[in-house]
Design an enzyme around this catalytic site. Structure first.
Site, PDB file in Angstrom:
ATOM      1  N   GLU A 138      11.318  24.110  51.869  1.00 20.55           N
ATOM      2  CA  GLU A 138      10.686  22.805  52.047  1.00 20.55           C
ATOM      3  C   GLU A 138       9.856  22.421  50.822  1.00 20.55           C
ATOM      4  O   GLU A 138      10.003  21.334  50.266  1.00 20.55           O
ATOM      5  CB  GLU A 138       9.791  22.888  53.282  1.00 20.55           C
ATOM      6  CG  GLU A 138       9.221  21.588  53.742  1.00 20.55           C
ATOM      7  CD  GLU A 138       8.246  21.809  54.907  1.00 20.55           C
ATOM      8  OE1 GLU A 138       8.142  22.955  55.383  1.00 20.55           O
ATOM      9  OE2 GLU A 138       7.594  20.841  55.305  1.00 20.55           O
ATOM     10  N   ASP A 152      14.146  32.046  57.226  1.00 19.71           N
ATOM     11  CA  ASP A 152      13.766  31.776  58.618  1.00 19.71           C
ATOM     12  C   ASP A 152      14.695  30.778  59.305  1.00 19.71           C
ATOM     13  O   ASP A 152      14.539  30.511  60.490  1.00 19.71           O
ATOM     14  CB  ASP A 152      12.334  31.243  58.673  1.00 19.71           C
ATOM     15  CG  ASP A 152      11.330  32.272  58.173  1.00 19.71           C
ATOM     16  OD1 ASP A 152      11.582  33.473  58.351  1.00 19.71           O
ATOM     17  OD2 ASP A 152      10.317  31.865  57.584  1.00 19.71           O
ATOM     18  N   GLU A 193       6.596  37.224  64.275  1.00 20.95           N
ATOM     19  CA  GLU A 193       5.295  37.231  63.603  1.00 20.95           C
ATOM     20  C   GLU A 193       4.337  36.189  64.147  1.00 20.95           C
ATOM     21  O   GLU A 193       3.163  36.449  64.361  1.00 20.95           O
ATOM     22  CB  GLU A 193       5.495  36.847  62.138  1.00 20.95           C
ATOM     23  CG  GLU A 193       5.654  37.908  61.146  1.00 20.95           C
ATOM     24  CD  GLU A 193       5.910  37.226  59.816  1.00 20.95           C
ATOM     25  OE1 GLU A 193       5.003  37.237  58.982  1.00 20.95           O
ATOM     26  OE2 GLU A 193       7.002  36.650  59.659  1.00 20.95           O
TER      27      GLU A 193
END
EC number: 2.7.1.90
Lengths: 345, 345, 345, 345
Positions: free
Chosen positions: D106, D130, D225
């Site tokens: 991003e 991710d 996490e």
């Protein structure tokens, strides 16, 4: 003895995972001693052609995970070349090589042994993916090859089972069945054929029939490239040679699969693991063993233990005469093979 | 539509990593719906023989990591058996199967499609290790097979390089080159031959000569089982059949290796990955895809989407008519193959 | 001695890849001898509770690739339980156990040794993932654990390098550094800390500064759980215990990473491999070793070699007194550790 | 538009398996177009410092199997540096960069988007381990990371089972649970906690109690996490930061394990996979995806599709506006997470 200023290192014979670990360790230890190191290309061929270049830490620091050998390899034997040995000695002198570390099998080590007697000090590191060298417990590269074969057999179980098939898996080993016995044992093979013991195809087929009898309709057969049989002539079908006259990988599995299918009428397939067994990154075991052997080889150069090789003995790396290693092929003892028979069927 | 009380599930055609993921997901979701589940053995053969047994959570909870199919498989097609379809319908009624989940390829799904029209409601899950089915982005098992082939090619690089050899690696794919193209791309193969594009052996040999010209003396050639050539007749050598009349795995790599060695005189070897590509534990990608497809299939049974199959579309699993999947083989588009050409040589 | 009719087998202490290989081999060989086999659950706890069930070939034929132990395990020591030993003897009699094969570490084997003196004939198979038992070259499970750690270190190299980071990797080993030394050597770690040699954090930091000096901005540090330091008090930070009073895995890596970052200001991360090191399918090496040890254990039962254990000696499996194995911890010899120092930096 | 003579390429943000595949493909295709290629070091930092060097085929031909990025990476954002953007534009001009290929997440892509508007033509390649970027189905590196986590969970099953333990496994993902959901699904985790859905620790504990009730005394819990909880305050324990103010990997698993052990009294352990998930050789899937994306990026440079990125859409790689990718985080849809719930317990 004369002080060492420069050493050479070469790798000969078939490649094997861990060769770079040996090269790396020899270079690191040699630099610790303050020596120059020459990397000789293509085994003994590089000594005949004076084809070599210096090896520094930067050239080897990242090669531990790499399969094969950064020095390349060949099966050239200077003693089979007109004036070969003399040429090697002459080039060694020209290159300023005080001692040569030869990493290889029976052939390569035998040359190192003879050259030492002729005046070129050599130290050996035993190498054979087949684990068939004497005077050492295990050779580096072997465990990696066994793991690759064992993984392949694991995979074959589920596909053979899903299709009610017999699958014959051909594993490296022309003269010794070590890989086939260990990979077969690790992979729960239902039968194992080796070069050491003449196996019976009919006994194997009876095992297959018994398995069907109790509803186990599939089986995995592990067979060594050089397997021998008491009741099946595999020769014609499985002993082709290539354009260079080398015995061709493959052949026995296909012939055996056809024979089993013919005798049992059970659908039978074959797989030849071939070159996938000798390439690729070495397992930790072989990285450690290769590193320890290379380290020891450098120590042996330092202490003048020539015509000897670094050898794994139990937990230790020891110096043993090259003669011991090359005097005879280390085959699978019957007692060892018999362990696997308990798990047949 | 009638309420579902009991469903059947079967797996047909060649086995494939991820089949157990589908079976497991169908059972878990079916139990959530309160249905009974019958596991039909050996694909359609089990419907012909009424060979099936109940599947409970305990039977499937630990099968996700297992390759193959716990239901076994066969290539039996009831429409090729005298009175087959009628027998299947009759047995389905006897067994009380309200709907059947058929996991398989073009053939298996085609049967499911026809049977639905005859009154046995079926839902499909597409399966092909070759990734050559239409109406779905990827099929489960494919990524595992590609990974196995890619790992093998990684291993071949170092041994080929150490020996200055060309190694021809034969990869699954009789009618479509998906596996060869993806594994070849992932494995940095120096040339790729597929069934879709007639390749030139001479162009490949010229690439090998150019590599030698710049000192790169080895190469890896990826070739699909069913690869076609513009300047080499591989048929005779590589299209044998076994005792059951099935086309035999292997053949093209050996023939191609000999041809390359003949034309270039470079030492050339071949490897046939064969059945090792389809067995063994599925990778995470295929475990997830198989689970999502099985889950969707159960939902489709619930909502009465018969004669349809669960299909991966981008990020989603959608229901599409089986007809779409079976109407034509999904081959590698030229545009996709051309990407790999940029990396040849 | 009395003829054997029924034997028991149990696994005690921490689990370890290869336990199922031992169990499987004992059962196969026992059946060859015509014995019954009782699988005792949860180690010695199962003998205290008479918790056991028969083991047949079908129970073990497919367990070779499985990690852990199908018999479960515990750290229960009957000699630490009021009337424990008597209870074990009583239950052994009740169950009709003529001899017990105990697979475990120092603690488990020590119990077996004492019980034999009290009248329950026991044969041992040494087990420790830490490779810290005497009287045997290597223990099964160890190579698998080293491989897992080595693979992890391989992965850490590229991410550490891409980010110019130091990564501290914590490897199993509270009292012996075998795994850390072998995995560190195999993984090209730039520094290795063990329990045997008090390491200097400052020396390690100087190595890191030297690497930066020559443009190598990343490093991998391998540290054993129980590593000791000459210039850093790790105790407070890294020696926590869980709700059961067991020393907690992890701690030293985090503390060491913080300390290194504090001293050098280089971005430093840590990874604790933890339980991933002891689970999962055993490698071929451990499947073979476990099989050979279990086979030998059964032979030892047959020949009445009680209070002894099966031990790997070079290429052979031999029977040695349990006393030899348990009398002292086998730690990494300084000479062995020193090999790794040649590759530091 | 102006003809392209020279392009630059940089990698920014966290490293990820497959970055080298992208770099390699961009270089190969650029050379096909006859362009020069500059490899910019450490992401945008390299543009601020004019730190770059030419990339030729020989620099990239062997990097496909390598993890990380040969160009190094950093989190530097020129828009957060005084006069940063101007400096980048100035350096781009100096270096003669006609177009810049930015590979990153991003943040990196956002910079590329803004710089294009300021006059430096950029093409993007989306990167996030991710899988939380919009406008693309999957991102490269993700499947490799999921596989590593799935393999780890496979290993944990056997050790947890052998000891009747609960093991909590922490998987990457601060804002999105993709990796945890997919690895948890692939690894047959018994419960999954993600950042998207506030999970209940008590519900999880009740599942554990039910498992014990039916004799299944172990369990694997997969936790992201950044997982959130409805009935447990994990913040204090699990949100530490390092000396550089970065949120520290790890924490939630340890806190959750303690909480579960406290509530259930079942022995509970935790494992934090951490950096092992992002390093190492990319799987075939990511090598192919990275190669296709890099190839497409070069085509986009050629055709002047600036401020756009190469994106996987179903079976195709398409050009989409960078704006689409960065406008919002792609999180796990509830419908997708719900699939996993069917397999809880």
């Amino acid at each position: 003895m004369a002080e060492i200023k420069k050493i050479g290192i070469l790798t000969g014979g078939g490649d094997c995972p861990g060769l770079n670990a040996v090269i790396r360790a020899v270079v690191y230890k040699a630099k610790e001693y303050g020596w120059d190191v020459l990397g000789v290309k293509y085994g003994w061929k590089g000594m005949l052609n004076a084809d070599a270049s210096p090896l520094e830490i930067k050239d080897v620091e990242n090669i531990l995970p790499m399969g094969g050998t950064i020095l390349k390899t060949s099966r050239t034997n200077p003693f089979k070349v007109e004036g070969g040995p003399e040429k090697v000695l002459e080039n060694a002198k020209k290159m300023g090589i005080d001692c040569l570390v030869a990493v290889g099998g029976e052939d390569t080590l035998g040359v190192a042994n003879k050259l030492t007697k002729m005046g070129l000090n050599c130290v050996g590191v035993p190498k054979t993916i087949d684990n068939d060298l004497g005077a050492t417990d295990y050779t580096f590269g072997y465990q990696t090859a066994v793991q690759i074969a064992s993984d392949a057999i694991d995979r074959l179980h589920t596909t053979a089972c899903s299709h009610d098939r017999v699958i014959v898996c051909e594993i490296m080993g022309r003269h010794a069945g070590w890989m086939t016995v260990d990979a077969g044992m690790a992979g729960s093979a239902h039968w194992i054929f080796t070069p050491e013991v003449k196996g019976s195809v009919e006994d194997c087929c009876n095992m297959l029939r018994e398995r069907r009898g109790r509803g186990e309709n599939y089986a995995i057969i592990a067979v060594a490239e050089g397997a021998l049989f008491s009741d099946f002539d595999v020769e014609a079908a499985s002993r082709e040679t290539d354009a260079f006259g080398h015995v061709k990988l493959g052949g026995v599995a296909e012939a055996l699969a056809k024979e089993i299918e013919k005798r049992t009428r059970y659908e039978t397939r074959h797989v030849v693991l071939g070159h996938t067994q000798r390439g690729g990154t070495p397992m930790a075991y072989d990285r450690v063993l290769g590193t320890r052997l290379g380290y020891k080889a450098a120590e042996m150069v330092k202490s003048g233990q020539f015509a000897m090789m670094a050898s794994l003995r139990g937990e230790n790396i020891e110096a043993v005469p090259i003669e011991e290693a090359v005097k005879e092929l280390k085959t699978v003892p019957e007692k060892y093979y018999n362990v696997t028979k308990t798990f047949f069927g």
